[in-house]
Motif scaffolding. Structure first.
Motif, PDB file in Angstrom:
ATOM      1  N   SER A 101     -89.825  23.417  51.472  1.00 59.23           N
ATOM      2  CA  SER A 101     -90.979  24.144  52.003  1.00 59.23           C
ATOM      3  C   SER A 101     -90.873  24.390  53.510  1.00 59.23           C
ATOM      4  N   GLN A 104     -88.539  28.236  54.030  1.00 62.45           N
ATOM      5  CA  GLN A 104     -88.865  29.043  52.866  1.00 62.45           C
ATOM      6  C   GLN A 104     -88.345  30.477  52.926  1.00 62.45           C
ATOM      7  N   ARG A 116     -86.767  35.913  44.282  1.00 58.96           N
ATOM      8  CA  ARG A 116     -87.523  34.775  43.751  1.00 58.96           C
ATOM      9  C   ARG A 116     -86.624  33.856  42.923  1.00 58.96           C
ATOM     10  N   GLN A 125     -89.076  27.075  48.630  1.00 56.80           N
ATOM     11  CA  GLN A 125     -90.395  27.652  48.378  1.00 56.80           C
ATOM     12  C   GLN A 125     -90.378  29.128  48.779  1.00 56.80           C
TER      13      GLN A 125
END
Ligand SMILES: *Cc1c(COP(=O)(O)O)cnc(C)c1O
Length: 348
Positions: A101, A104, A116, A125
């Motif tokens: 995270s 990201q 993605r 993330q």
């Protein structure tokens, strides 16, 4: 019990557009392939490959191809990283910079779904920032997401819009991480963001031979950035990610800009006609700068139409996802192929 990492169990694999078996006759307007043959010079290069060169490993840096890129696009020859399709360069980039995270992956939506998928594998993330209805680049929101890498496809798929250079420049100025501008469809557009790689140390432009150069089956793409940015990517790159055949054929194709531009000009003319023909059937069509159009049927029954088209041997792309479920993405084919599509749609 699972054999896989939690990130792999949790993710959904990328679902590519259908590729019908060879020999089955379909009008294939679903994966943005070019309807014209590759350059005759590329075909000649393929025919003249010396089998003895296949015995050896390929050049890890595809120097011959980098030289062709450098001379064709007017950039220094050590500013190129070559990949097994630009998907490979995207993968290298995410593996080199993204994690968890804190580091990201950021991109506006809707866009190319592979960003993605690749982030999920890492895992890293993602921050998905919605485009508004006007497709203005949400610069402040993208910057605030603080990506290790921010991806902007321009022209974008599936919308077909192109991001103004001034907006990309502003984004490049403000982001702290890398800005990757995915120009898979640039050959069908009016301008490129390539000058930004000279202006900004953190910008990489990604290109492919799959669309404009009619070589999707060859698997060849590349990134253009300054050597400092490329140095980290070269550590991640598989040594032999580009094969001898791709280097020879791709080099000849890259050196034949005239042929590529002539095919792109035909596609753009057909794109204009397809757009107006769809509008005459009361379909809404976004202005496209790629070799495809995103269109909304008058009754919004995109999935039903997609299935009917498929039954009749015409493949288009349907995305069952938020904001796209009432739309179809249709690759611009030859005028004959586009006419067959229009003829069928007018019977519905
Ligand atoms: C087609 C496409 C690519 C992938 O190209 P390859 O070189 O065939 O891997 C990358 N980005 C976008 C937005 C595309 O549409």
């Amino acid at each position: 019990m699972s054999y896989f990492r939690p990130a792999i169990d949790a993710m959904t694999g990328y679902v590519p557009g259908e590729q019908p078996k060879s020999g089955i006759k379909v009008i294939k307007l679903n994966t943005n392939e070019n309807p014209y043959l590759p350059s005759p010079k590329a075909i000649a290069a393929l025919a003249s490959i010396d089998p003895d060169t296949l015995r050896r490993y390929p050049d890890p840096f595809a120097y011959e191809f980098c030289l062709a890129v450098s001379e064709s696009l007017g950039i220094p020859k050590d500013w190129v990283i070559v990949g097994n399709g630009s998907d490979d360069v995207l993968n290298i980039l995410i593996r080199a910079v993204a994690e968890g995270s804190d580091r990201q992956v950021v991109y506006p939506m809707p866009t190319y779904v592979l960003y993605r998928t690749l982030a999920a594998m890492q895992p890293a993330q993602v921050a998905e920032i919605p485009y508004g209805d006007d497709f203005r680049l949400p610069i402040a929101e993208l910057v605030a997401a603080n990506g290790a890498v921010t991806f902007i496809a321009s022209p974008n798929s599936p919308s077909g819009h192109i991001v103004p250079l001034a907006d990309l420049r502003e984004l490049a100025r403000q982001v702290t991480g890398i800005l990757a501008i995915d120009e898979a469809y640039v050959d069908f557009a009016e301008y490129s963001a390539l000058p930004l790689v000279q202006e900004f140390e953190n910008v990489i432009v990604l290109r492919t031979l799959s669309k404009g150069y009619s070589l999707a089956g060859l698997r060849l793409g590349f990134g253009i950035a300054n050597p400092k940015l490329l140095s980290g990517l070269f550590k991640v790159k598989d040594s032999y990610n580009i094969d001898t055949v791709a280097i020879a054929v791709g080099t000849a194709a890259m050196r034949d800009q005239d042929y590529k531009n002539a095919c792109a000009a035909k596609v753009k003319t057909s794109r204009t006609k397809l757009t107006s023909d769809l509008k005459n059937l009361d379909y809404t069509v976004l202005e496209s700068h790629g070799n495809f159009v995103l269109t909304t049927p008058p009754k919004g029954n995109a999935e039903e139409i997609y299935l009917k088209l498929k039954e009749s041997g015409i493949l288009v792309r349907y995305f069952n996802q938020a904001g796209l479920s009432d739309k179809l993405r249709i690759t611009v084919g030859t005028d004959e192929q586009n006419q067959a599509l229009i003829d069928f749609l007018s019977t519905l």
